[in-house]
Design an enzyme around this catalytic site. Structure first.
Site, short mmCIF file in Angstrom:
data_model
loop_
_atom_site.label_atom_id
_atom_site.label_comp_id
_atom_site.label_asym_id
_atom_site.label_seq_id
_atom_site.Cartn_x
_atom_site.Cartn_y
_atom_site.Cartn_z
N HIS A 37 0.86 -1.19 0.00
CA HIS A 37 0.00 0.00 0.00
C HIS A 37 0.89 1.24 0.00
O HIS A 37 2.05 1.19 0.42
CB HIS A 37 -0.90 0.01 1.23
CG HIS A 37 -1.92 -1.08 1.25
ND1 HIS A 37 -2.98 -1.07 2.12
CD2 HIS A 37 -2.04 -2.22 0.51
CE1 HIS A 37 -3.72 -2.15 1.93
NE2 HIS A 37 -3.17 -2.86 0.96
N GLU A 49 1.00 3.81 1.91
CA GLU A 49 1.52 4.17 3.23
C GLU A 49 2.71 3.28 3.61
O GLU A 49 3.71 3.77 4.13
CB GLU A 49 0.43 4.04 4.30
CG GLU A 49 -0.75 4.95 4.10
CD GLU A 49 -1.88 4.31 3.28
OE1 GLU A 49 -3.03 4.73 3.46
OE2 GLU A 49 -1.61 3.40 2.47
N CYS A 73 -6.00 1.70 5.91
CA CYS A 73 -6.54 0.42 6.36
C CYS A 73 -5.88 0.05 7.68
O CYS A 73 -4.88 0.66 8.09
CB CYS A 73 -6.29 -0.65 5.30
SG CYS A 73 -4.56 -1.19 5.20
N CYS A 85 -2.02 -0.52 7.42
CA CYS A 85 -1.25 0.71 7.26
C CYS A 85 -1.26 1.53 8.54
O CYS A 85 -0.23 2.09 8.93
CB CYS A 85 -1.79 1.53 6.10
SG CYS A 85 -1.51 0.74 4.50
#
Length: 122
Positions: free
Chosen positions: A11, A13, A41, A44
């Site tokens: 992701h 992040e 999420c 993250c």
């Protein structure tokens, strides 16, 4: 990066945290802030917490990611749980035109980038 690297943990992040740690040659990012297009999420958010980042600013709510095809567990995991309150982290939703722009990006791309959420392994 998830699709490009065939890595479900890539992701934005996570990628940003990895790059910051490498650049700064440390795992504690307490002098750093992170800005995300969407509410992170749980994976993250946990990485943000473990890297000791003290401020998170996000544009769109998690429900915008769900509309694009991400699993609703992202939004469900964060809603009404008190998860945010347990972190030593300043969390702020961007306001004004920044937040509107982030929401609009998800709305405009939802038909182009459907995410496959079911995988069969044989």
């Amino acid at each position: 990066m998830v699709l490009r690297n065939t890595d479900p943990s890539a992701h934005a992040e996570i990628t940003a945290i990895r790059e910051a740690c490498l650049k700064l040659n440390q795992v504690q990012l307490s002098d750093c802030e992170i800005y995300c297009s969407c509410e992170p999420c749980p994976m993250c958010l946990t990485a943000i917490h473990f890297s000791n980042i003290k401020k998170l600013v996000y544009g769109a709510r998690a429900e915008a990611a769900v509309a694009v095809g991400f699993d609703s567990i992202i939004a469900d995991a964060l809603s009404n749980t008190g998860f945010y309150e347990k972190l030593n982290l300043e969390i702020k939703k961007a306001d004004g035109s920044v937040a509107e722009m982030a929401e609009q990006v998800f709305e405009n791309t939802k038909d182009k980038f459907k995410i496959r959420t079911q995988v069969s392994i044989v």
